[in-house]
Every structure is written in C-alpha cells, then in structure tokens.
Design an enzyme around this catalytic site. Structure first.
Site, PDB file in Angstrom:
ATOM      1  N   ARG A  60       0.843  -1.209   0.000  1.00 30.86           N
ATOM      2  CA  ARG A  60       0.000   0.000   0.000  1.00 30.86           C
ATOM      3  C   ARG A  60       0.877   1.257   0.000  1.00 30.86           C
ATOM      4  O   ARG A  60       0.630   2.215  -0.751  1.00 30.86           O
ATOM      5  CB  ARG A  60      -0.902  -0.023   1.239  1.00 30.86           C
ATOM      6  CG  ARG A  60      -1.672   1.252   1.476  1.00 30.86           C
ATOM      7  CD  ARG A  60      -2.439   1.121   2.793  1.00 30.86           C
ATOM      8  NE  ARG A  60      -3.180   2.301   3.141  1.00 30.86           N
ATOM      9  CZ  ARG A  60      -2.673   3.325   3.814  1.00 30.86           C
ATOM     10  NH1 ARG A  60      -1.418   3.316   4.186  1.00 30.86           N
ATOM     11  NH2 ARG A  60      -3.444   4.363   4.107  1.00 30.86           N
ATOM     12  N   ARG A  95      14.163 -19.901  10.468  1.00 33.16           N
ATOM     13  CA  ARG A  95      15.091 -20.547   9.524  1.00 33.16           C
ATOM     14  C   ARG A  95      16.407 -20.845  10.233  1.00 33.16           C
ATOM     15  O   ARG A  95      16.404 -21.504  11.250  1.00 33.16           O
ATOM     16  CB  ARG A  95      15.292 -19.671   8.289  1.00 33.16           C
ATOM     17  CG  ARG A  95      15.750 -20.492   7.089  1.00 33.16           C
ATOM     18  CD  ARG A  95      15.897 -19.674   5.860  1.00 33.16           C
ATOM     19  NE  ARG A  95      14.617 -19.405   5.236  1.00 33.16           N
ATOM     20  CZ  ARG A  95      14.470 -18.940   4.010  1.00 33.16           C
ATOM     21  NH1 ARG A  95      15.533 -18.677   3.274  1.00 33.16           N
ATOM     22  NH2 ARG A  95      13.294 -18.728   3.503  1.00 33.16           N
ATOM     23  N   ASP A 131      11.683 -13.572  10.244  1.00 34.28           N
ATOM     24  CA  ASP A 131      12.912 -14.081  10.867  1.00 34.28           C
ATOM     25  C   ASP A 131      13.810 -12.986  11.456  1.00 34.28           C
ATOM     26  O   ASP A 131      14.676 -13.271  12.275  1.00 34.28           O
ATOM     27  CB  ASP A 131      13.739 -14.887   9.856  1.00 34.28           C
ATOM     28  CG  ASP A 131      12.950 -16.048   9.251  1.00 34.28           C
ATOM     29  OD1 ASP A 131      12.011 -16.529   9.909  1.00 34.28           O
ATOM     30  OD2 ASP A 131      13.276 -16.449   8.116  1.00 34.28           O
ATOM     31  N   ARG A 160       1.683 -22.517  28.339  1.00 33.59           N
ATOM     32  CA  ARG A 160       2.089 -22.376  29.739  1.00 33.59           C
ATOM     33  C   ARG A 160       0.906 -22.678  30.675  1.00 33.59           C
ATOM     34  O   ARG A 160       1.086 -23.313  31.714  1.00 33.59           O
ATOM     35  CB  ARG A 160       2.593 -20.952  29.965  1.00 33.59           C
ATOM     36  CG  ARG A 160       3.103 -20.696  31.357  1.00 33.59           C
ATOM     37  CD  ARG A 160       3.224 -19.208  31.549  1.00 33.59           C
ATOM     38  NE  ARG A 160       4.551 -18.713  31.203  1.00 33.59           N
ATOM     39  CZ  ARG A 160       5.572 -18.687  32.066  1.00 33.59           C
ATOM     40  NH1 ARG A 160       5.433 -19.167  33.273  1.00 33.59           N
ATOM     41  NH2 ARG A 160       6.726 -18.199  31.716  1.00 33.59           N
ATOM     42  N   ARG A 198       3.895 -29.776  33.898  1.00 36.72           N
ATOM     43  CA  ARG A 198       4.661 -30.313  32.761  1.00 36.72           C
ATOM     44  C   ARG A 198       5.729 -29.337  32.273  1.00 36.72           C
ATOM     45  O   ARG A 198       5.760 -28.175  32.659  1.00 36.72           O
ATOM     46  CB  ARG A 198       3.703 -30.554  31.584  1.00 36.72           C
ATOM     47  CG  ARG A 198       2.945 -31.852  31.683  1.00 36.72           C
ATOM     48  CD  ARG A 198       2.035 -31.995  30.474  1.00 36.72           C
ATOM     49  NE  ARG A 198       1.345 -33.262  30.496  1.00 36.72           N
ATOM     50  CZ  ARG A 198       0.234 -33.510  29.815  1.00 36.72           C
ATOM     51  NH1 ARG A 198      -0.323 -32.586  29.061  1.00 36.72           N
ATOM     52  NH2 ARG A 198      -0.332 -34.696  29.875  1.00 36.72           N
ATOM     53  N   GLY A 236      17.264 -13.543   0.437  1.00 40.37           N
ATOM     54  CA  GLY A 236      17.228 -14.278  -0.835  1.00 40.37           C
ATOM     55  C   GLY A 236      16.637 -13.391  -1.918  1.00 40.37           C
ATOM     56  O   GLY A 236      17.191 -13.256  -3.021  1.00 40.37           O
ATOM     57  N   ARG A 247       6.155 -32.218  26.791  1.00 37.27           N
ATOM     58  CA  ARG A 247       5.461 -32.262  25.502  1.00 37.27           C
ATOM     59  C   ARG A 247       6.162 -31.327  24.519  1.00 37.27           C
ATOM     60  O   ARG A 247       6.642 -30.260  24.905  1.00 37.27           O
ATOM     61  CB  ARG A 247       4.009 -31.798  25.650  1.00 37.27           C
ATOM     62  CG  ARG A 247       3.134 -32.732  26.491  1.00 37.27           C
ATOM     63  CD  ARG A 247       2.748 -33.985  25.707  1.00 37.27           C
ATOM     64  NE  ARG A 247       1.809 -34.814  26.428  1.00 37.27           N
ATOM     65  CZ  ARG A 247       2.118 -35.762  27.307  1.00 37.27           C
ATOM     66  NH1 ARG A 247       3.399 -36.004  27.591  1.00 37.27           N
ATOM     67  NH2 ARG A 247       1.184 -36.472  27.905  1.00 37.27           N
TER      68      ARG A 247
HETATM   69  P1  ADP Z   1      13.694 -14.750   1.361  1.00 35.00           P
HETATM   70  O1  ADP Z   1      13.644 -13.621   0.410  1.00 35.00           O
HETATM   71  O2  ADP Z   1      12.571 -14.722   2.355  1.00 35.00           O
HETATM   72  O3  ADP Z   1      15.066 -14.926   1.987  1.00 35.00           O
HETATM   73  P2  ADP Z   1      14.214 -17.028  -0.393  1.00 35.00           P
HETATM   74  O4  ADP Z   1      15.613 -17.248   0.095  1.00 35.00           O
HETATM   75  O5  ADP Z   1      13.354 -18.213  -0.586  1.00 35.00           O
HETATM   76  O6  ADP Z   1      13.367 -16.077   0.562  1.00 35.00           O
HETATM   77  O7  ADP Z   1      14.321 -16.223  -1.774  1.00 35.00           O
HETATM   78  C1  ADP Z   1      13.172 -15.826  -2.464  1.00 35.00           C
HETATM   79  C2  ADP Z   1      13.454 -15.868  -3.939  1.00 35.00           C
HETATM   80  O8  ADP Z   1      14.502 -14.950  -4.244  1.00 35.00           O
HETATM   81  C3  ADP Z   1      13.954 -17.206  -4.468  1.00 35.00           C
HETATM   82  O9  ADP Z   1      12.926 -18.114  -4.740  1.00 35.00           O
HETATM   83  C4  ADP Z   1      14.642 -16.795  -5.756  1.00 35.00           C
HETATM   84  O10 ADP Z   1      13.709 -16.537  -6.779  1.00 35.00           O
HETATM   85  C5  ADP Z   1      15.291 -15.463  -5.323  1.00 35.00           C
HETATM   86  N1  ADP Z   1      16.661 -15.722  -4.878  1.00 35.00           N
HETATM   87  C6  ADP Z   1      17.043 -16.319  -3.723  1.00 35.00           C
HETATM   88  N2  ADP Z   1      18.385 -16.452  -3.667  1.00 35.00           N
HETATM   89  C7  ADP Z   1      18.865 -15.952  -4.818  1.00 35.00           C
HETATM   90  C8  ADP Z   1      20.183 -15.814  -5.370  1.00 35.00           C
HETATM   91  N3  ADP Z   1      21.269 -16.222  -4.708  1.00 35.00           N
HETATM   92  N4  ADP Z   1      20.293 -15.246  -6.588  1.00 35.00           N
HETATM   93  C9  ADP Z   1      19.199 -14.822  -7.258  1.00 35.00           C
HETATM   94  N5  ADP Z   1      17.940 -14.927  -6.797  1.00 35.00           N
HETATM   95  C10 ADP Z   1      17.762 -15.478  -5.595  1.00 35.00           C
HETATM   96  O1  F6P Z   2      11.572 -17.090   6.202  1.00 37.30           O
HETATM   97  C1  F6P Z   2      10.334 -17.268   6.833  1.00 37.30           C
HETATM   98  C2  F6P Z   2      10.125 -18.725   7.174  1.00 37.30           C
HETATM   99  O2  F6P Z   2       8.856 -18.863   7.787  1.00 37.30           O
HETATM  100  C3  F6P Z   2      11.207 -19.351   8.057  1.00 37.30           C
HETATM  101  O3  F6P Z   2      11.052 -18.992   9.405  1.00 37.30           O
HETATM  102  C4  F6P Z   2      11.005 -20.808   7.763  1.00 37.30           C
HETATM  103  O4  F6P Z   2      12.216 -21.526   7.930  1.00 37.30           O
HETATM  104  C5  F6P Z   2      10.605 -20.828   6.311  1.00 37.30           C
HETATM  105  O5  F6P Z   2      10.147 -19.518   5.995  1.00 37.30           O
HETATM  106  C6  F6P Z   2       9.525 -21.820   5.997  1.00 37.30           C
HETATM  107  O6  F6P Z   2       9.323 -21.833   4.637  1.00 37.30           O
HETATM  108  P1  F6P Z   2       8.064 -22.519   3.921  1.00 37.30           P
HETATM  109  O7  F6P Z   2       6.938 -21.533   4.014  1.00 37.30           O
HETATM  110  O8  F6P Z   2       8.522 -22.713   2.526  1.00 37.30           O
HETATM  111  O9  F6P Z   2       7.754 -23.771   4.661  1.00 37.30           O
END
Ligand code: ADP
Ligand code: F6P
Length: 320
Positions: A21, A171, A127, A154, A162, A104, A244
């Site tokens: 937004r 992650r 995360d 809790r 327990r 990523g 648990r």
């Molecule tokens: P996040 O952004 O939450 O860390 P991911 O690691 O799954 O999640 O990355 C999301 C997307 O970003 C991946 O599915 C891919 O399309 C892209 N991506 C991740 N790592 C790379 C990389 N090293 N180089 C280019 N694109 C990437």
């Molecule tokens: O990055 C967010 C997150 O929820 C992490 O905490 C976890 O490891 C991962 O994504 C789970 O990914 P998915 O939704 O693919 O199971």
C-alpha cells in the site's frame, strides 16, 4: 523514472500488505505509475503484472499475507530466468522495482539491478535475519503470535506440572526464538548461534529449579536447532517431569499485522519509492539506531548480523 513496480517474494510476513500500500500510494503521490507483480519473481518472468491505483490497495493495511501473492522461484536463480524477467520489465515499461522480501529476494534484486533494472529492497520476513537492518517487517507480529501461543501452552503446563518444549520459526537464525523466549520467561532458549549442552544447560538446570519448588517449565527452541520431540523426551527422562513438544509452524506467518509492523511497512515502503523517484536504485531500506535509511545492496548482502550474546546471557541469568 516514470513507472515502478512492486513485488513480494520469499516467505510472506504480516505487514507486507501495508508495505505494498505504501509503495503504491507513495508512487502515485510522487507522480509515478505503479504496477504490481504477482507471485514474486515467478510472476515477473511470466509477465503476471497488473496496474495499481490508489483504490487497488484500499482495505489491506490491516490484513496479513500479501495481496500480490508470493513465491519461491528457482528459475530466477539462473541467468536465463533473470534475462526473462528483464525482458518482461522492458515489455511492461517498468523502470524500477521495489522488492519486499528477505535476503534471498535481495539477491534477486541485486541480479536485476545488475541487468539494468534499478531495484530497492524492503526487508520483509518474520525471521529478522537481514544483516543490514535491525528490523524486518513481520517480526513484531510473528513474535506476538508466538508469545500468545506459548502463553496458552504455559497454562496447560501449569495445570499438569509439565514442561513444554516449543519450536519457534526463524530458519537458520535465532532472533525470533530469543526474544519470544525472553518475553515468555522460558527456562531455556536454544538457538543455532549459541552452543549448548542439553544435559548441563537444560536438564540439570530444570532439575535444580524444580528443587526450589517450580513445577512447570517452558523451553523455547529455534527452528534452526530443531529436534523438539527428542529434546522433550530427554528432559522427561532426565528430570522426571512429563514433557510435551509443540512446533508452532506457519501460524507465526499469518494474522493481523501489529501497529509496529504497519508503521514500519509504511515508512520503509515510502522510503523505497523516494529513492527510486530520485533515480536511485541498487539499495536496500534499513532501520538502524531507530532511523529509516538505506544502504548499497552489495554491501548489505555481504554483512553479518551476530545474535546479541549479552541479550542471550541476560535471559539465561534470569531464568533461575
Ligand atoms: P527470502 O527472500 O525470504 O530470503 P528465499 O531465500 O526463498 O526467501 O528467496 C526468495 C526468492 O529470491 C527465491 O525463490 C529466488 O527466486 C530469489 N533468490 C534467492 N536467492 C537468490 C540468489 N542467490 N540469486 C538470485 N535470486 C535469488
Ligand atoms: O523465512 C520465513 C520462514 O517462515 C522461516 O522462518 C522458515 O524456515 C521458512 O520460511 C519456511 O518456509 P516454507 O513456508 O517454505 O515452509
């Protein structure tokens, strides 16, 4: 810069809608055209791109999830995938992109920037594991969700004398587990960044506290440590306290975003568009020392974010 696009990528996080937004409304206010890319980089490659106006983002600031959907797209990690995405940007007249996601997704934004499409990353992940920023959108809501769940556990632990061993997401990072553990008064917090000895740091500790009269316990375990069933079994065997295991899982990714996440998302989204509007790309938005700022995307991706060991030690000192 005339037309910008916004996408969400990687795991969703509460507050992503508020960020979308912010980008759309800020862009329009600054005289830009704004497009929305659905399903992250997968949608960019496929050209799943829609026009956005001020009304397309009405009534979403309070919703979890992402109205643009999100995806993990392995194809985008290949040069062929990046080339297709760049061709798509050209076909849709996209001059710059705001990428809302985790590190990523920022790597993907770096690759697009290298290919001539300026991108600005907005940190969005429950995360809180992005090195360049002290805060990521979704963290506060996820922590409050985890906390609410642990508080419920809790209650039942208290009724039954327990021990509850709870896995919290994150992650490979322990930030969410550490602060959830502090907030719920866990007897032990196990995170991947800090080495621990299950016997000494958990079992013996619980036994010693049991001897002082405490009867119910919560142990928070980060997803990056895992093995909650096994940990619970060992605690039961070693302390005689019925235990648990619970994995909170994806419940932590949903729900109404907190006030903090909505405000951070609004500020970060606005900041990202202000950069693109000045022709500045290849940046990531940051929150450092209580201020919104930005940083070079390459520099950001090379940073390390150590867990706050003092905070960890403080939590350990109080769980007696
Ligand atoms: P996040 O952004 O939450 O860390 P991911 O690691 O799954 O999640 O990355 C999301 C997307 O970003 C991946 O599915 C891919 O399309 C892209 N991506 C991740 N790592 C790379 C990389 N090293 N180089 C280019 N694109 C990437
Ligand atoms: O990055 C967010 C997150 O929820 C992490 O905490 C976890 O490891 C991962 O994504 C789970 O990914 P998915 O939704 O693919 O199971």
């Amino acid at each position: 810069m005339k037309t910008i696009a916004v996408l969400t990528s990687g795991g969703d996080a509460p507050g992503m809608n508020a960020a979308i937004r912010a980008v759309v409304r800020a862009g329009i206010s600054m005289g830009l055209k704004v497009k929305g890319v659905r399903r992250g980089y997968a949608g960019l490659i496929e050209g799943d791109i829609i026009d956005m106006d001020a009304r397309s983002v009405s009534d979403i600031i309070q919703r979890g999830g992402t109205m643009l959907y999100t995806a993990r797209c392995p194809e985008f990690k290949t040069q062929e995938g990046v080339d297709k995405a760049i061709a798509s940007c050209k076909a849709h007249g996209i001059d710059g992109i705001v990428v809302i996601g985790g590190d990523g997704s920022f790597r993907g934004a770096r690759d697009l920037s290298l290919g001539g499409i300026p991108c600005v990353g907005v940190p969005g992940t429950i995360d809180n594991d992005i090195s360049s920023t002290e805060y990521t959108i979704g963290y506060d809501t996820a922590m409050n969700t985890a906390l609410e769940m642990v508080d419920k556990l809790r209650d039942t632990c208290q009724s039954h004398d327990r021990c509850s061993v709870v896995e919290v997401m994150g992650r490979r990072a322990g930030y969410l587990a550490l602060q959830t553990g502090i907030a719920c008064g866990a007897v032990a917090i196990l995170v991947p960044e800090v080495e621990f000895d299950l016997q000494k740091d958990v079992i013996d500790k619980i036994s010693a506290i049991k001897a002082t009269g405490k009867k119910h316990f919560v142990v928070v375990v980060a997803e990056g440590v895992g093995g909650v069933e096994e940990i619970a079994a060992k605690i039961e065997e070693g302390t005689g306290i019925e235990s648990r295991a619970t994995i909170l899982g994806h419940v932590q990714r949903g729900g109404v975003p907190s006030a903090r996440d909505r405000v951070m998302a609004s500020q970060m989204g606005y900041h990202a568009v202000s950069l693109l509007n000045k022709g500045i790309g290849n940046r990531v938005v940051t929150f450092v020392k209580s201020e919104i700022g930005d940083m070079d995307i390459y520099e950001a991706l090379n940073m390390k974010k150590p867990l706050d060991v003092d905070e960890y030690n403080m939590a350990t000192a109080m769980s007696i």
